[in-house]
Design an enzyme around this catalytic site. Structure first.
Site, PDB file in Angstrom:
ATOM      1  N   LEU A 187      -3.867   7.901   8.483  1.00 59.32           N
ATOM      2  CA  LEU A 187      -5.157   7.411   8.637  1.00 59.32           C
ATOM      3  C   LEU A 187      -5.015   6.072   9.428  1.00 59.32           C
ATOM      4  CD1 LEU A 187      -6.729   8.195   5.119  1.00 59.32           C
ATOM      5  CD2 LEU A 187      -7.000   9.377   7.015  1.00 59.32           C
ATOM      6  N   ASP A 211       0.318   9.328   4.699  1.00 53.58           N
ATOM      7  CA  ASP A 211       0.201   7.918   4.381  1.00 53.58           C
ATOM      8  C   ASP A 211       1.088   7.700   3.028  1.00 53.58           C
ATOM      9  OD1 ASP A 211      -1.576   6.588   5.906  1.00 53.58           O
ATOM     10  OD2 ASP A 211      -2.890   8.090   5.725  1.00 53.58           O
ATOM     11  N   GLU A 260       1.809   1.428  -2.584  1.00 50.97           N
ATOM     12  CA  GLU A 260       0.888   0.502  -3.170  1.00 50.97           C
ATOM     13  C   GLU A 260      -0.436   0.813  -3.864  1.00 50.97           C
ATOM     14  OE1 GLU A 260       0.480  -4.255  -2.912  1.00 50.97           O
ATOM     15  OE2 GLU A 260      -0.784  -3.033  -1.508  1.00 50.97           O
ATOM     16  N   ASP A 261      -0.758   2.100  -2.663  1.00 51.10           N
ATOM     17  CA  ASP A 261      -2.021   2.344  -3.193  1.00 51.10           C
ATOM     18  C   ASP A 261      -2.008   3.352  -4.384  1.00 51.10           C
ATOM     19  OD1 ASP A 261      -3.480   0.818  -1.121  1.00 51.10           O
ATOM     20  OD2 ASP A 261      -2.482   2.126   0.364  1.00 51.10           O
ATOM     21  N   HIS A 263      -8.659  -2.897   2.987  1.00 50.83           N
ATOM     22  CA  HIS A 263      -8.360  -3.272   1.507  1.00 50.83           C
ATOM     23  C   HIS A 263      -8.530  -4.926   1.233  1.00 50.83           C
ATOM     24  CE1 HIS A 263      -5.933   0.527   1.251  1.00 50.83           C
ATOM     25  NE2 HIS A 263      -6.761   0.697   0.455  1.00 50.83           N
ATOM     26  N   ILE A 318      -1.220   2.198  11.739  1.00 53.29           N
ATOM     27  CA  ILE A 318      -2.022   3.001  10.887  1.00 53.29           C
ATOM     28  C   ILE A 318      -2.420   2.128   9.526  1.00 53.29           C
ATOM     29  CG2 ILE A 318      -1.073   5.337  11.544  1.00 53.29           C
ATOM     30  CD1 ILE A 318       1.024   5.225   9.184  1.00 53.29           C
ATOM     31  N   CYS A 346       2.030  -2.930   1.091  1.00 57.23           N
ATOM     32  CA  CYS A 346       1.691  -1.518   0.949  1.00 57.23           C
ATOM     33  C   CYS A 346       2.739  -0.612   0.551  1.00 57.23           C
ATOM     34  CB  CYS A 346       0.751  -1.083   2.057  1.00 57.23           C
ATOM     35  SG  CYS A 346      -0.507  -2.075   2.727  1.00 57.23           S
TER      36      CYS A 346
HETATM   37  C1  CIR Z   1      -4.484   4.278   4.707  1.00 55.47           C
HETATM   38  O1  CIR Z   1      -5.396   4.241   5.575  1.00 55.47           O
HETATM   39  O2  CIR Z   1      -4.855   4.586   3.605  1.00 55.47           O
HETATM   40  C2  CIR Z   1      -3.174   3.988   5.211  1.00 55.47           C
HETATM   41  N1  CIR Z   1      -3.000   4.343   6.749  1.00 55.47           N
HETATM   42  C3  CIR Z   1      -2.939   2.389   5.196  1.00 55.47           C
HETATM   43  C4  CIR Z   1      -2.903   2.162   3.701  1.00 55.47           C
HETATM   44  C5  CIR Z   1      -2.537   0.654   3.598  1.00 55.47           C
HETATM   45  N2  CIR Z   1      -2.337   0.335   2.338  1.00 55.47           N
HETATM   46  C6  CIR Z   1      -2.692  -1.028   1.841  1.00 55.47           C
HETATM   47  O3  CIR Z   1      -3.214  -1.686   2.645  1.00 55.47           O
HETATM   48  N3  CIR Z   1      -2.409  -1.129   0.680  1.00 55.47           N
END
Ligand code: CIR
Length: 244
Positions: free
Chosen positions: A5, A47, A52-53, A148, A229, A235
């Site tokens: 994403l 992704d 971390e997410d 974020h 991305i 992350c």
């Molecule tokens: C997303 O849009 O979820 C991923 N492309 C990038 C996530 C980055 N994660 C973060 O900032 N903790």
């Protein structure tokens, strides 16, 4: 990750260069003193490198989250299986959505930023879990247009926060010592302090100098491809705090 994403709809990352940068990132974490568990990619989740997410790690317990983007939902299950080996208590968020990138643990409290990924229901459910485990939690807002909360801020320990000015202007960090990233270097606000080292994305000389002036040892890591991305340095790992 070429299908990852991205808000701006920009070009795909270069897979080979992404892999080299990821390997350098792992080495930087090891150089800073960490022992790594490296997980295999999840082919159905482009992704999934942004672990971390999916979860939060605190001394003695972990919280498995519910990522907000539909294509990312399910990543948390494989992380939950891993965390069970590292924690006595692994709690699952049971309502709403929270991305770990929206959760900043400053040491004195946990700030949960509502965003396009983290909703009020998830933030409230998370705050309740954290409070039950003795941590103070506060719900705040992630600035509009910022993916974020931690895209724009990092906790450097000892009550010091590195932040963009657009996030700091909200007053959310009042009472903390603030280091503001210079205009044009907003992407440097996402960094990681590991032991005595700050891992900083390469190419942000003013922020690197500012951190060195404040006494930090800075290790710059190329992050151009994850950045395509919308991924920052924090992350790509879950740092498990020592319990002693
Ligand atoms: C997303 O849009 O979820 C991923 N492309 C990038 C996530 C980055 N994660 C973060 O900032 N903790």
């Amino acid at each position: 990750m070429v299908e990852g994403l991205r808000a701006g709809g920009g070009p795909d990352p270069d897979p080979g260069l992404f892999q080299l940068q990821h390997e350098a990132y792992l080495r930087a974490l090891e150089d800073a003193g960490l022992t790594l568990t490296v997980l295999p990619p999840l082919d159905s989740h482009p992704d999934s490198v942004f672990v971390e997410d999916t979860a939060l790690c605190f001394p003695g317990f972990a919280v498995v989250l519910r990522p907000g983007a539909p294509s990312r939902q399910g990543e948390e299950d494989s992380i939950a299986d891993e965390l069970i080996d590292h924690f006595d208590a692994v709690i699952r968020l049971d309502a709403g959505h929270v991305d770990g990138g929206d959760v900043l643990w400053t040491g004195r409290e946990v700030i949960i930023g509502c965003s396009s990924r983290t909703d009020e229901t998830g933030a409230t459910a998370l705050a309740r879990i954290l409070e039950m485990h003795g941590l103070a939690a506060r719900i705040a807002d992630t600035p509009a247009g910022v993916l974020h909360f931690k895209s724009d801020s990092s906790a450097l320990g000892d009550d010091v926060i590195l932040s963009t000015s657009r996030l700091a202007q909200s007053g959310v960090f009042d009472g903390y010592e603030l280091i503001i990233v210079p205009d044009g270097e907003e992407a440097a606000a996402n960094c990681i302090r590991v032991n005595d080292t700050v891992l900083l994305p390469a190419g942000f000389q003013q922020t690197a100098s500012l951190l060195r002036e404040h006494g930090y040892t800075v290790h710059e890591v190329d992050n151009s491809e994850p950045g395509r991305i919308d991924g920052g340095l924090s992350c790509m790992s879950l740092r498990i705090p020592a319990t002693t």
